[in-house]
Write an enzyme that holds these catalytic residues in place. Structure first.
Site, PDB file in Angstrom:
ATOM      1  N   TYR A   1      -0.611   5.590   6.082  1.00  0.00           N
ATOM      2  CA  TYR A   1      -1.600   4.683   5.474  1.00  0.00           C
ATOM      3  C   TYR A   1      -2.394   5.441   4.402  1.00  0.00           C
ATOM      4  O   TYR A   1      -2.599   4.931   3.301  1.00  0.00           O
ATOM      5  CB  TYR A   1      -2.526   4.134   6.562  1.00  0.00           C
ATOM      6  CG  TYR A   1      -3.634   3.227   6.068  1.00  0.00           C
ATOM      7  CD1 TYR A   1      -3.381   1.902   5.704  1.00  0.00           C
ATOM      8  CD2 TYR A   1      -4.946   3.691   5.981  1.00  0.00           C
ATOM      9  CE1 TYR A   1      -4.407   1.066   5.268  1.00  0.00           C
ATOM     10  CE2 TYR A   1      -5.975   2.868   5.545  1.00  0.00           C
ATOM     11  CZ  TYR A   1      -5.701   1.550   5.194  1.00  0.00           C
ATOM     12  OH  TYR A   1      -6.724   0.732   4.750  1.00  0.00           O
TER      13      TYR A   1
ATOM     14  N   SER B   1      -8.610   3.042  -0.038  1.00  0.00           N
ATOM     15  CA  SER B   1      -9.380   3.301   1.190  1.00  0.00           C
ATOM     16  C   SER B   1      -9.948   4.706   1.137  1.00  0.00           C
ATOM     17  O   SER B   1      -9.346   5.614   0.542  1.00  0.00           O
ATOM     18  CB  SER B   1      -8.463   3.176   2.407  1.00  0.00           C
ATOM     19  OG  SER B   1      -9.113   3.670   3.564  1.00  0.00           O
TER      20      SER B   1
HETATM   21  P1  NAD Z   1      -7.282  -8.091   7.235  1.00  0.00           P
HETATM   22  O1  NAD Z   1      -6.244  -7.725   8.240  1.00  0.00           O
HETATM   23  O2  NAD Z   1      -8.470  -8.884   7.677  1.00  0.00           O
HETATM   24  O3  NAD Z   1      -6.587  -8.868   6.023  1.00  0.00           O
HETATM   25  C1  NAD Z   1      -5.371  -8.452   5.476  1.00  0.00           C
HETATM   26  C2  NAD Z   1      -4.648  -9.669   4.929  1.00  0.00           C
HETATM   27  O4  NAD Z   1      -3.441  -9.243   4.278  1.00  0.00           O
HETATM   28  C3  NAD Z   1      -4.247 -10.690   6.017  1.00  0.00           C
HETATM   29  O5  NAD Z   1      -4.663 -11.988   5.618  1.00  0.00           O
HETATM   30  C4  NAD Z   1      -2.723 -10.581   6.055  1.00  0.00           C
HETATM   31  O6  NAD Z   1      -2.069 -11.799   6.401  1.00  0.00           O
HETATM   32  C5  NAD Z   1      -2.433 -10.173   4.616  1.00  0.00           C
HETATM   33  N1  NAD Z   1      -1.117  -9.557   4.450  1.00  0.00           N
HETATM   34  C6  NAD Z   1      -0.531  -8.618   5.229  1.00  0.00           C
HETATM   35  N2  NAD Z   1       0.704  -8.326   4.775  1.00  0.00           N
HETATM   36  C7  NAD Z   1       0.890  -9.096   3.656  1.00  0.00           C
HETATM   37  C8  NAD Z   1       1.957  -9.251   2.753  1.00  0.00           C
HETATM   38  N3  NAD Z   1       3.101  -8.550   2.887  1.00  0.00           N
HETATM   39  N4  NAD Z   1       1.813 -10.120   1.727  1.00  0.00           N
HETATM   40  C9  NAD Z   1       0.677 -10.839   1.585  1.00  0.00           C
HETATM   41  N5  NAD Z   1      -0.377 -10.734   2.420  1.00  0.00           N
HETATM   42  C10 NAD Z   1      -0.273  -9.876   3.455  1.00  0.00           C
HETATM   43  O7  NAD Z   1      -7.713  -6.723   6.555  1.00  0.00           O
HETATM   44  P2  NAD Z   1      -9.008  -6.285   5.735  1.00  0.00           P
HETATM   45  O8  NAD Z   1      -9.800  -5.379   6.604  1.00  0.00           O
HETATM   46  O9  NAD Z   1      -9.664  -7.435   5.102  1.00  0.00           O
HETATM   47  O10 NAD Z   1      -8.318  -5.359   4.650  1.00  0.00           O
HETATM   48  C11 NAD Z   1      -8.115  -5.758   3.310  1.00  0.00           C
HETATM   49  C12 NAD Z   1      -7.698  -4.556   2.499  1.00  0.00           C
HETATM   50  O11 NAD Z   1      -8.728  -3.570   2.517  1.00  0.00           O
HETATM   51  C13 NAD Z   1      -6.429  -3.859   3.018  1.00  0.00           C
HETATM   52  O12 NAD Z   1      -5.671  -3.393   1.920  1.00  0.00           O
HETATM   53  C14 NAD Z   1      -6.993  -2.694   3.805  1.00  0.00           C
HETATM   54  O13 NAD Z   1      -6.071  -1.642   3.909  1.00  0.00           O
HETATM   55  C15 NAD Z   1      -8.188  -2.332   2.952  1.00  0.00           C
HETATM   56  N6  NAD Z   1      -9.229  -1.569   3.638  1.00  0.00           N
HETATM   57  C16 NAD Z   1      -9.879  -2.090   4.717  1.00  0.00           C
HETATM   58  C17 NAD Z   1     -10.867  -1.335   5.345  1.00  0.00           C
HETATM   59  C18 NAD Z   1     -11.625  -1.845   6.549  1.00  0.00           C
HETATM   60  O14 NAD Z   1     -12.376  -1.070   7.143  1.00  0.00           O
HETATM   61  N7  NAD Z   1     -11.512  -3.114   6.907  1.00  0.00           N
HETATM   62  C19 NAD Z   1     -11.188  -0.065   4.859  1.00  0.00           C
HETATM   63  C20 NAD Z   1     -10.507   0.427   3.751  1.00  0.00           C
HETATM   64  C21 NAD Z   1      -9.536  -0.339   3.142  1.00  0.00           C
END
Ligand code: NAD
Length: 249
Positions: free
Chosen positions: A155, A140
């Site tokens: 985080y 991130s």
């Molecule tokens: P999201 O919440 O839509 O999806 C996350 C998924 O991870 C969910 O389906 C959840 O059930 C699953 N999950 C959670 N804990 C788990 C576990 N222990 N084992 C297996 N699956 C698990 O989130 P997103 O926005 O799609 O984020 C995806 C990734 O991108 C994450 O790592 C997040 O930190 C990273 N990220 C997101 C953003 C953003 O702005 N959305 C920015 C930077 C990084």
């Protein structure tokens, strides 16, 4: 077709508007056979069915080493190989330093960092046997600039840890033909961010984004495709920003 018949695991890909789901769909569109790993078996299976008939969903809590090994074994028996792993599962908590409890620390570090380690450990033997593999790790912008918008310092630490782990694995696994790279998304509109952004907050954030929009999941999925496919055949240990210019080094 950049991933024709490649077997690709994407963790945390059940969330309908998430980065993992969009990546799984794009991989499927490029001919891959996709294995979706998520906490709930039914949600993972439904997500796999939603992207097409050739894909499978598996229950896997990435913080549980035994579960990572078991789900990976199922993929091997169902598909016969593993070519790509996207370590996408992650959770966030918008809390400040003094409020981080042991449970908060463990929850956030475990999913992003321990999960990336356990899932990589699960697939490396099969990739080594195949002489080739690509691992993509979701970090991130929060790791690089000292906080994003919704993540607390733990985080940022988890996601910075992911960058270090990915670089060290890239160095170690390069001779086996396994490439390991990371993505640092900025603010992408998914369920992690949904409903938490007021119009005023959004306007303020956009002032700091040269491309003048928040990111969409497909913006990140396309970079996953690049790093998973032979388009990036001589790239390992890299970190690619997908942040609209929010942070320019
Ligand atoms: P999201 O919440 O839509 O999806 C996350 C998924 O991870 C969910 O389906 C959840 O059930 C699953 N999950 C959670 N804990 C788990 C576990 N222990 N084992 C297996 N699956 C698990 O989130 P997103 O926005 O799609 O984020 C995806 C990734 O991108 C994450 O790592 C997040 O930190 C990273 N990220 C997101 C953003 C953003 O702005 N959305 C920015 C930077 C990084």
């Amino acid at each position: 077709m950049l991933l024709q018949d490649k077997v690709c695991i994407v963790t945390g890909a059940a969330s309908a508007r998430g980065l993992g789901r969009s990546t799984a769909q794009l991989f499927a569109d490029h001919g891959a056979k996709v294995a979706i790993f998520d906490l709930d078996a039914r949600a993972a299976e439904d997500a796999a069915a939603a992207i097409g008939p050739d894909h499978r969903g598996y229950a896997c809590d990435v913080t549980d080493k035994g579960a990572c090994q078991a789900a990976t074994s199922h993929v091997l028996s169902d598909f016969g190989a593993i070519d790509v792993l996207v370590n996408n599962a992650g959770i966030t908590q918008p809390i400040k330093t003094l409020d981080i409890t042991a449970d908060n620390y463990q929850a956030v570090l475990d999913v992003s960092l321990r999960g990336t380690l356990y899932m990589s450990q699960a697939v490396i033997p099969a990739m080594t046997t195949g002489g080739k593999g690509a691992i993509v790790c979701m970090s991130s912008v929060s790791a690089q600039r000292g906080g994003g918008v919704f993540g607390g310092p733990h985080y940022s630490a988890a996601k910075a840890g992911v960058l270090g782990l990915a670089k060290a694995m890239a160095r170690e696994l390069g001779p086996a033909g396994i490439r390991v790279n990371s993505i640092t998304p900025g603010l992408i509109q998914t369920d992690i961010t949904a409903g938490k952004l007021s119009a005023e907050m959004k306007a303020e954030i956009l002032k700091g984004i040269p491309l003048n929009r928040l990111g969409d999941a497909i913006d990140v999925a396309r970079i996953c495709l690049f790093l998973a496919s032979d388009l990036s055949s001589y790239v390992t240990g890299a970190t690619i920003d997908v942040n609209g210019g929010m942070l320019i080094h």
